[in-house]
Design an enzyme around this catalytic site. Structure first.
Site, PDB file in Angstrom:
ATOM      1  N   ARG A   6     -15.361  12.071   6.587  1.00  0.00           N
ATOM      2  CA  ARG A   6     -14.141  12.794   6.950  1.00  0.00           C
ATOM      3  C   ARG A   6     -13.774  13.805   5.872  1.00  0.00           C
ATOM      4  O   ARG A   6     -13.324  14.918   6.167  1.00  0.00           O
ATOM      5  CB  ARG A   6     -12.981  11.813   7.158  1.00  0.00           C
ATOM      6  CG  ARG A   6     -13.083  11.049   8.477  1.00  0.00           C
ATOM      7  CD  ARG A   6     -12.121   9.871   8.513  1.00  0.00           C
ATOM      8  NE  ARG A   6     -10.752  10.283   8.329  1.00  0.00           N
ATOM      9  CZ  ARG A   6      -9.795   9.517   7.816  1.00  0.00           C
ATOM     10  NH1 ARG A   6     -10.058   8.270   7.433  1.00  0.00           N
ATOM     11  NH2 ARG A   6      -8.574   9.968   7.672  1.00  0.00           N
ATOM     12  N   HIS A  22       0.852  -1.197   0.000  1.00  0.00           N
ATOM     13  CA  HIS A  22       0.000   0.000   0.000  1.00  0.00           C
ATOM     14  C   HIS A  22       0.877   1.231   0.000  1.00  0.00           C
ATOM     15  O   HIS A  22       1.844   1.323   0.751  1.00  0.00           O
ATOM     16  CB  HIS A  22      -0.917   0.036   1.222  1.00  0.00           C
ATOM     17  CG  HIS A  22      -1.735   1.303   1.273  1.00  0.00           C
ATOM     18  ND1 HIS A  22      -2.915   1.431   0.577  1.00  0.00           N
ATOM     19  CD2 HIS A  22      -1.514   2.490   1.877  1.00  0.00           C
ATOM     20  CE1 HIS A  22      -3.398   2.644   0.766  1.00  0.00           C
ATOM     21  NE2 HIS A  22      -2.571   3.316   1.554  1.00  0.00           N
ATOM     22  N   ASP A  29     -15.819   1.868   6.486  1.00  0.00           N
ATOM     23  CA  ASP A  29     -14.699   2.735   6.117  1.00  0.00           C
ATOM     24  C   ASP A  29     -15.112   3.682   4.996  1.00  0.00           C
ATOM     25  O   ASP A  29     -14.749   4.857   4.996  1.00  0.00           O
ATOM     26  CB  ASP A  29     -13.492   1.899   5.677  1.00  0.00           C
ATOM     27  CG  ASP A  29     -12.384   2.768   5.095  1.00  0.00           C
ATOM     28  OD1 ASP A  29     -11.831   3.577   5.851  1.00  0.00           O
ATOM     29  OD2 ASP A  29     -12.101   2.667   3.894  1.00  0.00           O
ATOM     30  N   LYS A  50      -8.941  -1.864   5.070  1.00  0.00           N
ATOM     31  CA  LYS A  50      -9.048  -2.410   3.719  1.00  0.00           C
ATOM     32  C   LYS A  50      -8.017  -3.509   3.497  1.00  0.00           C
ATOM     33  O   LYS A  50      -8.307  -4.554   2.923  1.00  0.00           O
ATOM     34  CB  LYS A  50      -8.857  -1.280   2.694  1.00  0.00           C
ATOM     35  CG  LYS A  50     -10.082  -0.382   2.611  1.00  0.00           C
ATOM     36  CD  LYS A  50      -9.850   0.875   1.805  1.00  0.00           C
ATOM     37  CE  LYS A  50      -9.171   1.931   2.645  1.00  0.00           C
ATOM     38  NZ  LYS A  50      -9.379   3.317   2.169  1.00  0.00           N
TER      39      LYS A  50
END
Lengths: 441, 441
Positions: free
Chosen positions: B168, B82, B161, B187
């Protein structure tokens, strides 16, 4: 307007411009900003604070969202009083008719019970038939006719305050001085006042329990009022014990009536007179001793009680309740509470009392709850008093045995008997005006 | 669960229990807590911080809201990478096929462009026909068959999420390390990994530009992964200039293909190999030199490029694009950008470049925008390079003249030429693992 950018600036400790606050309130009132952005902004404001200019702009935005009374043609002073709320605080019910009987217009807009505190509207509505939901037009007409109206916040007044208040209540952003001050003042300034007296409560039963913060709240509201052409004065008064003896809606209405007739408890009388003197002073009475004498005379002559009868009649209630308080609703269960020990009464804590009234059915735990006007307490015990074991300290008024038991436990909790000295706060501790604070107590 | 009480505790600097965080996520996922309460809680969390236990509980609550892949029966290591995001960062397109070609399963779940950074999904979709919207079942089947799938976040993975991220984004609560870490890890851990490598970007083009905070983010994610049985390692890599030469979706896909064939730019190659070594190490390769040799061999032998062809074919795209990148969509306007002065290239700032790609149509300014895959830059100028006036520094790919002009201004802004020395960050500055940080650059 890019709302996340404004939230970010406040989050990082910056200030929003007056125009930004006003636009935010306008767009929020119009439903064009979602609650979730406003709640994030409120939390950032809570934790980062608002500058004096920001509070003022927030207030102006809230005021602009609704209608305002205008008494410019009335030809007399228009003065109101606001209390930050406490237990047993029935001052408004005495003060509004009393000051109106002295020739001052009093457009008294009040609220419902909140948390552990009672609300003036609930107390008034314990008088059979009394209607508090007047429109601004009805309020105006009644004030022209009899000089006083005692009403709830109409949908026309600062509607964005209602939205904001409901949102703050469920997002833990209530106890924030700039937000509290702007919320209170948005309602009061919409009344078209020529002067405002604030009763800011001190002590464990107040919403803000730290003395410096109470003073800060008073100063913030005074600045907001003065800057908008409304002379504003605050008294800081004791809420480390209930005010008066009665706690509960009809019981407080009855005590208020007794006080209007000159037969109420001394502390309630003294706080009412102190606030009344400030109201008459704002109305132009230069001599404070004379202001006090006018108030005492309005009580002694029966004019104050008569004014309350006029108000009750104009608002659909039964005015005979002033002559005969037995017409008020009565509790089905009444019991005396006795001292469990001998000694000095060190404390009579307001919060357990206020919470018990709510739990007995005298306040709301959910918005849709119906209030039982009959339940509550008459507490004769005062801090500093010497008591024998099994001496009566209070009467409990409940709708059933469970209520009586709940109330007993609350009194066990609230009334602390022991050795040593009680140290209650002075009844009227200080006076705050635009010129600063003056200690009185 | 009394949500305002939880918000109040966090507001006042306290911690919520693991059970409270898990319940909050469960109730929020089920739509039983309104956005306005969560946004107030997020702002309080942003300003007060979350403890290590709180981040972990938040993550667990997010994981529990959705489905998870399970490769327990696959009989081989399952590793993903990631990146925290940057400009020109097409590493995923090279790394996933490359590592899969070395026998490791790579379920690569990526995102779209965000802010000034590009997204792996948008780059993949510039390959004609390429489909990234696979279900978990399709992903699983493809990984069993060819060892790699390159997909978007499916609705089944950590759905809370998605809700939280969207909230957010509009409430200025994005740049908060515990929230970022929990979001990323919710994730990644749903992919059923046996190991995870993080590419945490450093420098002005990263989302978090302060070096210590990048390190803190890496450490937070590593703890969250390790505590849940997923060995996790991070490299801190340079994002004070774009990575590689190409910036823009199809241009980056082309550069990734070149890199898979061993013909890409050196910095892209080196970062890819460094991350690949970590992935193979997590997959069980004890000898790091041997890991590097295996990766280099997969490129030299053509196996890595062949694996990418298999992936493209399996996901509906045209695999011939790997042999002939001219099959990728081409911009209608191409122009060369020349140095406006002689001297040293002091900086090639990523943010102006990334923003220009978005404004030229290569990214989204609103959620519903359609991305133009053809636009962007190929920038050959590197920090430290000596240039003559009018020397070619970049090529601009645009859909019209306005795009060319916008891109020119962005390059004027981004490329700083002057006297003195360039001080670029080391390409791979540090390695962070559960054992601590090791400086490399």
């Amino acid at each position: 307007m890019f709302v996340p950018g404004l939230i970010e600036r406040k989050r990082d400790g910056g200030a929003l411009t007056p125009g930004e606050w006003r636009d935010l309130m306008k767009e929020y009132a119009a439903g064009r900003i979602p609650d979730y952005q406003i709640s994030a902004l409120l939390m950032a404001s809570f934790l980062r604070g608002l500058s004096r200019e920001e509070s003022a702009a927030l207030l102006d935005g809230m005021l602009a969202s609704g209608g305002r009374l205008d008494f410019g043609d009335l030809g007399k002073p228009v003065i109101d009083k606001h209390s930050t709320g406490g237990v047993g605080d029935k001052v408004s019910l005495v003060l509004a008719p009393l000051v109106a009987a002295c020739g001052v217009a009093v457009p008294m807009m009040s609220g419902r019970g909140l948390g552990h505190t009672g609300g003036t509207l609930d107390k008034l509505e314990s008088i059979p038939g009394f209607r508090t939901g007047l429109s601004l037009a009805e309020t105006r007409a009644q004030i022209q006719q009899i000089g006083c109206a005692m009403i709830g916040q109409t949908p026309e007044v600062a509607p964005v305050d209602k939205k904001l208040y409901a949102l703050r209540d469920v997002t833990a952003t209530v106890e924030c001085i700039p937000l509290i001050a702007a919320s209170i003042m948005s309602k009061k300034l919409a009344e078209g006042l020529t002067g405002l007296v604030l009763d800011v409560k001190l002590g464990s039963g107040a919403f803000i329990t730290e003395e410096e913060r109470s003073q800060e709240l008073a100063e913030t509201m005074i600045r907001l009022g003065e800057d908008r052409g409304c002379p504003t004065v605050a008294l800081l008064t004791a809420m480390d014990r209930p005010l008066g003896r009665a706690c509960g809606n009809a019981l407080e209405a009855e005590e208020a009536i007794m006080s209007l007739r000159g037969e109420g408890p001394e502390d309630l009388h003294d706080v009412t007179i102190a606030l009344g003197v400030e109201m008459l002073a704002l109305a132009g009475e230069k001599d404070r001793a004379r202001a006090k004498a006018r108030l005492e005379d309005a009580i002694a002559s029966g004019k104050a009680a008569e004014k309350f009868e006029q108000i009750i009649e104009a608002q659909g209630g039964n005015p005979a309740a002033v002559e005969d308080p037995a017409l008020l609703p009565q509790a089905s269960e009444v019991e005396v509470y006795y001292a469990r020990a001998a000694g000095t009464i060190l404390e009579v804590q307001p919060r357990p009392i206020g919470r018990a009234v709510v739990q007995m059915g005298g306040g709301r735990q959910k918005v849709e709850d119906v209030v039982d006007p009959t339940v509550g307490f008459v507490i004769t015990a005062r801090p500093g008093q010497q008591v024998h074991i099994s001496e009566p300290l209070a009467s409990i008024f409940a709708k059933d045995r469970a209520g009586i038991e709940l109330a007993r436990r609350a009194l066990d909790d609230a009334i602390r008997i022991g050795d040593g000295h009680a140290a209650p706060l002075p009844l009227v501790a200080a006076r705050v005006s635009a010129k600063g604070m003056e200690t009185l107590g």
